[in-house]
Enzyme design. Structure first.
Site, PDB file in Angstrom:
ATOM      1  N   TYR A   1      18.937 -36.976 -44.497  1.00 55.24           N
ATOM      2  CA  TYR A   1      17.844 -37.957 -44.357  1.00 55.24           C
ATOM      3  C   TYR A   1      17.828 -38.519 -42.940  1.00 55.24           C
ATOM      4  O   TYR A   1      16.978 -38.210 -42.138  1.00 55.24           O
ATOM      5  CB  TYR A   1      17.967 -39.054 -45.396  1.00 55.24           C
ATOM      6  CG  TYR A   1      16.761 -39.977 -45.403  1.00 55.24           C
ATOM      7  CD1 TYR A   1      15.580 -39.577 -46.016  1.00 55.24           C
ATOM      8  CD2 TYR A   1      16.791 -41.225 -44.779  1.00 55.24           C
ATOM      9  CE1 TYR A   1      14.464 -40.394 -46.017  1.00 55.24           C
ATOM     10  CE2 TYR A   1      15.681 -42.044 -44.771  1.00 55.24           C
ATOM     11  CZ  TYR A   1      14.522 -41.626 -45.391  1.00 55.24           C
ATOM     12  OH  TYR A   1      13.411 -42.439 -45.376  1.00 55.24           O
TER      13      TYR A   1
ATOM     14  N   SER B   1      10.540 -36.684 -47.055  1.00 56.50           N
ATOM     15  CA  SER B   1       9.969 -37.806 -46.309  1.00 56.50           C
ATOM     16  C   SER B   1      10.512 -37.782 -44.878  1.00 56.50           C
ATOM     17  O   SER B   1      10.274 -36.828 -44.147  1.00 56.50           O
ATOM     18  CB  SER B   1      10.268 -39.116 -47.045  1.00 56.50           C
ATOM     19  OG  SER B   1       9.470 -40.157 -46.566  1.00 56.50           O
TER      20      SER B   1
ATOM     21  N   ASP C   1      -0.354 -38.243 -52.217  1.00 54.12           N
ATOM     22  CA  ASP C   1       0.667 -38.959 -51.447  1.00 54.12           C
ATOM     23  C   ASP C   1      -0.029 -39.822 -50.403  1.00 54.12           C
ATOM     24  O   ASP C   1      -0.565 -39.316 -49.417  1.00 54.12           O
ATOM     25  CB  ASP C   1       1.616 -37.972 -50.775  1.00 54.12           C
ATOM     26  CG  ASP C   1       2.840 -38.648 -50.174  1.00 54.12           C
ATOM     27  OD1 ASP C   1       2.799 -39.880 -49.983  1.00 54.12           O
ATOM     28  OD2 ASP C   1       3.827 -37.951 -49.899  1.00 54.12           O
TER      29      ASP C   1
ATOM     30  N   HIS D   1       4.124 -39.546 -53.524  1.00 53.75           N
ATOM     31  CA  HIS D   1       5.306 -39.366 -52.679  1.00 53.75           C
ATOM     32  C   HIS D   1       6.554 -39.055 -53.497  1.00 53.75           C
ATOM     33  O   HIS D   1       7.574 -38.642 -52.950  1.00 53.75           O
ATOM     34  CB  HIS D   1       5.522 -40.625 -51.844  1.00 53.75           C
ATOM     35  CG  HIS D   1       6.404 -40.418 -50.655  1.00 53.75           C
ATOM     36  ND1 HIS D   1       6.102 -39.536 -49.640  1.00 53.75           N
ATOM     37  CD2 HIS D   1       7.600 -40.974 -50.313  1.00 53.75           C
ATOM     38  CE1 HIS D   1       7.059 -39.569 -48.716  1.00 53.75           C
ATOM     39  NE2 HIS D   1       7.983 -40.421 -49.108  1.00 53.75           N
TER      40      HIS D   1
END
Length: 742
Positions: free
Chosen positions: A508, A588, A672, A707
């Site tokens: 991430y 993301s 999204d 999302h």
């Protein structure tokens, strides 16, 4: 001939006595999984499927336009700008055609359906949440296993539980979800948010808890909002002004705080903060202390740092007092004790501290440390009249109990290294709850008595996964600048380090978010197949406090990608895997990570899985609330230097024609409205044109999905099965048979 004989023979062994008591009404399942490479000789055994040459996709033609933008005198081509229009029939046709190609490709993977069935069986186990008391009722969430959404139940002493809110009854396909529930002070009323198709735009519904009937029409067009009740009179909530253009893509930057009084129309709601006279903010929220004396308002322009205002509601017409802090410091109220407020802040303390202050002396010089800053990041919660401190030490949890005066009571025991939630509850509670999990241990709930220090296991799920068959450990490796990065590796015991292990590297690296060990059925299935699951705690996250976050932002963002690339190189150098068996994954901001790394080092992995990624770094800030991410990224219109930094790694702009890219499955949702699907659309179209190698470059676009939050279990299982099938297939594993022994 290469065979993966070290892959396990079974996903779930026959249950031992006493196992799976809640699941015995289902068929006991034993899976035999046999995997051979695409170049393997045909085995005469009926257990193996014959190898077949994979069918390469033929991509739809994507129209190229001559659109271009100019940044500080430099012209940037944007030939697929038209894909940003989510309302056009041309975009809809493109989505349809791309999905058809993707589904056609996936349909050739003969073990795709068996893997989906295996994942469904693995997912089918009962789950509950920790209980919480509101009025005379105890509430808790419950899922029998495959329900699309957990059901909010309630129960009185010596009575059977009853359904209070069931999102599954709101739609046949699970596309309507309930995001949050809040109760009034007396618990006479409750309010909850409802989302459609995973959108961040929500409606607030208000119930009489006794009758469970709606009191009034729902509030509409609410986004990024809490629900904070003031007694039983009404509640504070936040929303943006209605955007111009598409609600899914149009920019929003005027967040406002309102108070809704029960029995009045939404159009008459009182504006508390925002609008004329107040600085325009992208994020505004409100909280009340448990005694309902102090109202706090947090306002921010980005996802890092806030301005905090506090009002003493016990004093009529009292003003809001601003708490002065440095730029980008995060400060919030934790608790009030008469006229003293306890605040968590990283002002002057990158790892966080808990301080006490009075409103008549709000300056930091007058603050008193209750829990001072330490070498590890701190988070604080309250319950049962105590404070609970959560420290993150090398991305693993430690819990401590303190008095309100800051005196240490004890450390709260955890069963092994992993992740624990902070105990939380009302001051009047006698028992508080916390959860624990890691990559091989399902989330278990513990009931804790702060008076005695006694912790009892409250709920442990019965799941068809034997964690004792797996091991998880932490290693440290060097990034190019010498920074030591921790990484957690999990795999089946007895794994051979011969370089032939399919490995999923997940990352991430942003927004001060710490990636800590946690169980998921997706990971469990991957481990059961014999794969390695590797998670490095790269910079940009919060694992080592604010400074660790800062080292992965703006002009230092390349550190994040370097850390991740170094993780892949470590796994290869140490013979856990090799490039042919390595897949990288992230969602993301993690999708940005995958996009950047696959464009910078396409030779390093066999498969890339960017999910709902931020992939156009020059335009991300022009969509929805994207400009609020500028603390981490900077903006292309900030300065020439920032533009050049963003351009240097923007995944969309660093795809080079004639390059052999890894097999890529891009995933996104057509609804999204956080990271708009145009990022993924444009990246897919460009990648399909740039790919010179034989590896497929596909996009899987989930319809009526956003999302991620609120996505039905059915959709999540299907997407996971497709992703794992695509990954294994492109590692050369064309034959995998799953036999059900019922």
């Amino acid at each position: 001939m290469t065979t993966f004989s070290h892959f396990p023979a079974a996903l779930g062994q026959a249950p031992q006595s006493g196992q799976w008591p809640a699941l015995r009404r289902y068929t006991a399942l034993s899976l035999m999984i046999l995997i051979i490479s695409s170049c393997a000789e045909t085995d005469q055994s009926d257990a193996l499927l014959a190898s077949k040459e994979p069918v390469r996709p033929s991509y739809p033609t994507t129209r190229v336009s001559d659109h271009q933008d100019t940044y500080f005198g430099q012209t940037i081509q944007d030939p697929y700008r038209w894909l940003e229009d989510d309302r056009s029939t041309e975009t809809a046709a493109w989505v349809r055609d791309q999905n058809q190609v993707t589904q056609s490709y996936l349909s050739q993977i003969r073990y795709r359906a068996p893997l989906q069935n295996a994942l469904t069986e693995l997912w089918h186990y009962p789950r509950v949440s920790a209980p919480f008391k509101e009025g005379n009722w105890v509430y808790f969430y419950q899922n029998t296993g495959l329900q699309n959404h957990s059901v909010l139940m309630r129960q009185k002493p010596d009575q059977a539980p009853e359904v209070f809110l069931d999102a599954n009854a709101l739609s046949d396909d699970g596309t309507i979800s309930i995001a949050q529930v809040a109760f009034s002070k007396s618990a006479r009323f409750s309010a909850y948010t409802q989302s459609k198709a995973g959108s961040d735009w929500r409606s607030i519904h208000i119930l009489d808890t006794a009758t469970q009937q709606a009191l009034e029409p729902p509030l509409q067009n609410v986004k990024f909002s809490g629900i904070t009740w003031l007694g039983d009179a009404g509640f504070y909530y936040s929303s943006y002004q209605a955007p111009d253009g598409s609600a899914l893509t149009a920019q929003v930057d005027d967040h406002r705080l309102y108070f809704h009084r029960l029995g009045t129309a939404q159009q008459d709601d009182e504006l508390i903060y925002g609008g004329p006279g107040d600085e325009k903010r992208r994020y505004v929220s409100a909280d009340l202390t448990e005694d309902q004396r102090y109202l706090s308002i947090q306002t921010a322009q980005t996802t890092a740092g806030n301005t905090l205002f506090i009002q003493d509601l016990s004093q009529p017409d009292s003003p809001f007092i601003e708490i002065p802090t440095e730029d980008h410091a995060d400060t919030r109220v934790i608790k009030s004790i008469n006229k003293t407020l306890l605040l968590f802040t990283n002002h002057g303390a990158p790892n966080g501290r808990l301080v006490a202050l009075r409103l008549d002396q709000p300056e930091p010089s007058a603050w008193t440390d209750i829990i001072p800053e330490r070498a590890s990041p701190l988070r604080v919660s309250t319950g049962a009249g105590y404070l609970f401190a959560h420290y993150l030490i090398d991305a693993r949890s430690r819990l401590y109990q303190y008095t309100d005066a800051g005196d240490l009571v004890r450390e709260i025991p955890l069963p092994e290294p992993g992740s624990a939630s902070r105990p939380f509850g009302k001051d009047t509670d006698e028992t508080v709850y916390y959860t624990f999990s890691n990559y091989k241990q399902p989330s278990t709930i513990y009931a804790y008595n702060p008076g005695t220090g006694n912790a009892q296991r409250y709920f442990k799920p019965d799941i068809r996964f034997n964690s004792d068959d797996y091991e998880t450990h932490q290693v440290f490796y060097s990034s190019p600048d010498g920074t030591q990065i921790p990484m957690t590796l999990t795999y089946k015991k007895g794994l051979k380090r011969d370089g032939n292990n399919p490995t999923l590297l997940y990352g991430y690296g942003g927004f001060d978010i710490s990636i800590t060990p946690g169980f998921s059925t997706t990971t469990a299935l991957w481990l059961s197949l014999g794969g390695i699951y590797a998670v490095p705690n790269i910079r940009g996250g919060g694992e080592y406090g604010k400074n660790w976050h800062i080292q992965g932002t703006q002009h230092q963002k390349q550190n994040v990608f370097d850390d991740f690339i170094a993780a892949a190189e470590y796994l290869i150098d140490e013979q856990y895997t090799k490039a042919d068996y390595l897949a990288i994954s992230g969602r993301s901001n993690g999708g940005l990570l995958v996009g950047a790394v696959m464009t910078q080092r396409p030779d390093l992995m066999k498969v890339a899985l960017p999910g709902v990624g931020v992939l156009d770094m020059l335009r991300y800030h022009t969509f929805t609330a994207g400009a609020g991410w500028s603390f981490d990224y900077g903006r292309s219109d900030d300065s020439r230097e920032m533009f050049e930094t963003l351009l240097s790694y923007s995944p969309l702009h660093n795809l080079k024609p004639g390059t052999r890219y890894p097999a890529t499955l891009i995933t996104t949702g057509d609804h999204d409205d956080r990271v708009v699907p145009a990022h993924s659309f444009k990246f897919a179209a460009t990648l399909q044109g740039a790919q010179s190698g034989p590896a497929p470059t596909l996009i899987r676009i989930e319809t009526d999905a956003g999302h991620g939050a609120g996505t039905s279990i059915e959709k999540r299982i299907a997407q996971t099965a497709d992703t794992l099938s695509f990954t294994l297939f492109n590692m050369g594993i064309t034959d995998l048979e799953v036999q059900y022994d019922e």
